[in-house]
Design an enzyme around this catalytic site. Sequence first.
Site, PDB file in Angstrom:
ATOM      1  N   SER A  74       0.921  -1.256  -0.172  1.00  0.00           N
ATOM      2  CA  SER A  74      -0.096   0.110  -0.060  1.00  0.00           C
ATOM      3  C   SER A  74       1.048   1.168  -0.018  1.00  0.00           C
ATOM      4  O   SER A  74       0.269   2.399  -0.309  1.00  0.00           O
ATOM      5  CB  SER A  74      -1.009   0.108   1.052  1.00  0.00           C
ATOM      6  N   LYS A 123       0.171   3.952   6.997  1.00  0.00           N
ATOM      7  CA  LYS A 123      -0.272   5.103   5.841  1.00  0.00           C
ATOM      8  C   LYS A 123       0.254   6.452   5.955  1.00  0.00           C
ATOM      9  O   LYS A 123       0.695   6.871   7.220  1.00  0.00           O
ATOM     10  CB  LYS A 123      -1.901   5.287   5.818  1.00  0.00           C
TER      11      LYS A 123
END
Length: 211
Positions: free
Chosen positions: A128, A165
């Site tokens: 990701s 993230k």
Amino acid sequence: MSRKHLTARQQEIFDFLKHHIDTTGMPPTRVEIAREIGFKSPNAAEEHLKALARKGYIEMLSGTSRGIRILINNDNEDVTQDLSLPLIGKVAAGTPIMAIEHVESHYPVNGAMFNPNADYLLKVNGNSMEKIGILDGDLLAVHKTNFARNGQVVVARVEDEVTVKRLEKKGELIYLHPENDELQPIIVDPRLKYIEIEGIAVGVIRNNAWM
């Protein structure tokens, strides 16, 4: 340790390296250095980095994302020291990251690799964050803190799940952005869903450098 003095341009780049690490948790890329300093090409940034390395102010690391290591602190003192950091594997839902059952082993590192200091290494699962060089199987160096600035890469707990993230706070909402064009951000309203920042990323060790 005696070091050669820096030129004005080298000092400017060295100051930018320290500022970028302090504000984002990671060293800048050559492209980011060139953009900040006004070079036309990243190659010019590379040459100045090599000069800083020859003079003992930084080390250029292979096998490490954004491989620049600061060797002295703001008082021009050596910051090199050997550490043994816990390596955290898969984190079970709802359990503390540093729970003993999550520690797979301990990994030796030099403390100067990371600024601020790393408290543990988290094994990355998935791609990701691949656009900024954090790949599946890499070891993410994490500094434990509950505070993070917009733009920093964070380890966040959303309800029972832990994720890595890039943080953005916008109004009442928190956005956790992936660095992968195929994925969508996680959008959290803290009034409705539990979220906690558990750390900020301060570096990456490539999976082929430790496996």
